[in-house]
Scaffold this active site. Sequence first.
Site, short mmCIF file in Angstrom:
data_model
loop_
_atom_site.label_atom_id
_atom_site.label_comp_id
_atom_site.label_asym_id
_atom_site.label_seq_id
_atom_site.Cartn_x
_atom_site.Cartn_y
_atom_site.Cartn_z
N TYR A 423 -4.82 6.66 52.62
CA TYR A 423 -3.57 5.81 51.86
C TYR A 423 -2.94 4.41 52.84
O TYR A 423 -3.11 3.84 51.81
CB TYR A 423 -2.53 6.77 51.63
N LYS A 432 -3.73 -5.44 44.97
CA LYS A 432 -4.06 -5.11 44.54
C LYS A 432 -2.35 -4.31 43.30
O LYS A 432 -2.12 -4.47 42.45
CB LYS A 432 -4.28 -4.27 44.88
N TYR A 433 -1.68 -4.71 44.18
CA TYR A 433 -0.44 -3.84 43.72
C TYR A 433 0.11 -4.74 42.96
O TYR A 433 1.25 -4.93 41.94
CB TYR A 433 1.04 -3.55 44.75
N GLU A 494 -0.01 14.21 41.77
CA GLU A 494 -0.91 14.42 43.28
C GLU A 494 -1.28 15.67 43.58
O GLU A 494 -0.48 16.24 43.94
CB GLU A 494 0.19 13.33 43.83
N ASP A 521 -3.97 18.56 40.11
CA ASP A 521 -5.19 18.15 40.01
C ASP A 521 -4.68 17.51 38.28
O ASP A 521 -3.90 18.53 37.77
CB ASP A 521 -5.86 18.44 39.98
N MET A 522 -4.91 16.04 38.06
CA MET A 522 -4.41 15.54 37.24
C MET A 522 -5.43 15.64 35.78
O MET A 522 -4.55 16.44 34.69
CB MET A 522 -4.69 14.06 37.31
N GLU A 560 -5.49 4.23 40.18
CA GLU A 560 -6.31 3.86 41.08
C GLU A 560 -7.49 4.62 41.40
O GLU A 560 -7.49 4.12 43.03
CB GLU A 560 -5.66 3.39 41.84
N GLU A 569 -16.05 6.41 42.51
CA GLU A 569 -15.34 8.04 42.57
C GLU A 569 -14.48 8.05 41.44
O GLU A 569 -14.09 8.93 41.81
CB GLU A 569 -14.04 7.67 43.87
#
Length: 811
Positions: A423, A432-433, A494, A521-522, A560, A569
């Site tokens: 991470y 990116k952020y 998360e 898990d989303m 992301e 991914e």
Amino acid sequence: MTTSQQLAGAEAESSLTEDFVPTFYVGHHDSKRPLPVTESALRQAQDLGYDMLTSPITTPNFHSRVLTLLSSHLAIVEATEDPSNKFTPPAPIIPPLSPVDTPLTPGDTVPQLIAYSSPWIDLCSSDPLISNISRQVLNIEIAYASFCGIGNIIIPGPRTYGSESIDSDGLTQYARAIQEALTIGSYIQMAIHLPMYGQDEPREIMGDLSPFAKDYNSTGKTKVSKNTDIYETWDAWNLVRSVCKYNSRLSVALALPRQLPAESLQSRWFAEPLRLISFTPNTFLKNKGGHPVLSKSHQALITRYMRLKQPPWLLLSDVSPIPGVNDLNQQTADGFPPASDVADASTSGSVSPTPAEAAERLSKESQRTQPRPKDPAAHLVYIRYLQRNQPIRTAIEKFGSGYQDYLQAPLQPLTDNLESVTYEVFEKDPVKYDWYQAAISQALSDWSKQRKPTSSPAGAVVIAVAGSGRGPLVTRSLRASYLTGVPVEVWAVEKNPNAYVLLQRHNEEEWGGVVNVVKSDMRAWKGPLRNLTGPIGQAITTSLAAPASPYGKVDILVSELLGSFADNELSPECLDGVQHVLAPDFGISIPSSYTAHLTPISAPRLHADISHRAITDDTATETPYVVMLHAIDYLATSVPDFPQIQQAWEFAHPLPATTLAIAEARRGGGVSGGGGGSMAGGDGANEHNTRFARLKFICRDRGVVNGIAGYFEAVLYDGGEAGKVELSTRPDTIDAKSKDMISWFPIYFPLKNPLYFPDDSELEVSIWRQTDDRKVWYEWLVEVFAMVGPNKRMRLGMSEAGTSRKIGCLM
């Protein structure tokens, strides 16, 4: 310290030092240096500023002995020659070396020497006798150098190359000899000395074996071509290394010409395994003060080549002999020369002088009444000056130091729980952020301006960060709310139990307890729970009556999940699974869409690395690797309708409700799936996320395809007239859309075997995204076509189909 130790130290330093200045390791080569290189001579060279010296492996005495043996054999053959007898006597055997045959001896000086094999042999000769004697000489030299502990040997390149050479068949003879030499010297690094294009600078070699060939007058020489084929030398190298199966100990010693070729050829050599770059006096110009300098284009090439992960050594050939020990007035290369000594040459606007300009300059120099004393270190002084004045690295170069051309297996984010350090690498990218924050801010502003209803009973815009990791997007969401003044209700979802602990700590110590942290898990998350206790929950439940359902909806879903190819991914599958929590009428997904892009590339270093891995890993050649591509060459030429990098497919979110309904009906083999399931197996529930593309690329210059480079572009948020907030990893659009972004390296789809194609070819890349409802994988294929008539093409070759099914990304 030995040369190898110095290079190892330089590599370690390059990965640790931020203020990196590339180290130039400079050697001195004298083609007439027959004497032993003593420790004293090495000290002289090092005092002058050189790092290494070359040494011949054998002496003129050995050369004379071979010529005598050859002459005696030819005399015997001629005396006994009988036209009626077709028997050819075997070639003579060269006796072993004696002390007077070689200047080398095992000792402390050997590690700082680069051996140079005899240039008077002719491995390409069409005369079997000459090629046999030449091969014996090379093998004897390689074996003895290996015995002495020599680590690096330069071998003069083939004398004949491709179609313009009468004796082009000799190139295969040469390649076979090099393959044999690699076996004999099983630990030696061998560099083939080749000009960047064309033939070597003409020079007379005393005692050359070529004139002894029977057919020397008729077929031993090279045709003179009016049109130089600048890829002919590369073609010769490609044949040699292909015969040697991309041996990791075989590399190139590249001779730079006075006039550099087109950028396309410079890029081709950049992708090859460069061990040395050699310069002769003819490579240099002279400035107004008469000092040797390099053209601007040469300076740019050196800067580029010295940025390689393993920078090549620099070899000054026949510039000047090493001065005597007692010459105390010599300027060393470690000194700082006056600006006039290194000032760029004035060439009337041209990179290099024309022959007329060069002749005029030479005439003026010869007419000087008081010529400047010759400085034996002048060329070295200039090279050291270039070293000190190399441009600083860019932000991407600093971040990528050590990662260049380093193959990494892609992540399995759904099945593996990432470590904190992984991470942390992602979070080092501020670009990116910043862009994510800009997208969230714009979405919040538009939501407020358009007065859309929110999913929060308190009127706040509900933001869910799906796959929060260590929480950087949560922080940016809160910051976007503060900057826009739009109240938000933030949920951090998360699945990683370890990251979940850290998220809770961040909520207590950094976010003021205003974030709802959920371990799930989303795809299994049911949405914001409205009866939970806590600051946000209390604010909601005390202001309004409890909703009929315990779970609410999300207004903005932030993730992301993108990989190097955008979808590799499983971002599509993850966002499909969590879409049910998104508000159906006004819900926004950030990102809203993303596209995958690809192009065929030449990557010989990566091919050699993967081939080595394949010895112990049967999936090595079928793994799509994440890699910071560096020593590569883009093969396609951008033309109208066929750009160098092309889009393969696109995913957009949220999906139409009907698409998700069909997928749900298929799950479990429902009627909508037809009972038979998808073509790849499973019940077809994820069939809407399969993709296929067939793309045509135009290749002007011949080359070798080693694999396919993949990139992506993403639209985080489309603000209409206000513009889009976009990300890109494409090298041709990254500066315009997300300059200096470092989060994603490209993806690389390797070919099992290199695929050669001629000039003016068409490469067609077919690529599939496949799924069986349990995992997702890719399949890829490259074909070569050439036009053979009006509107008629011929397929010249095809790669073996690649598939990553065995190591597919698990859902």
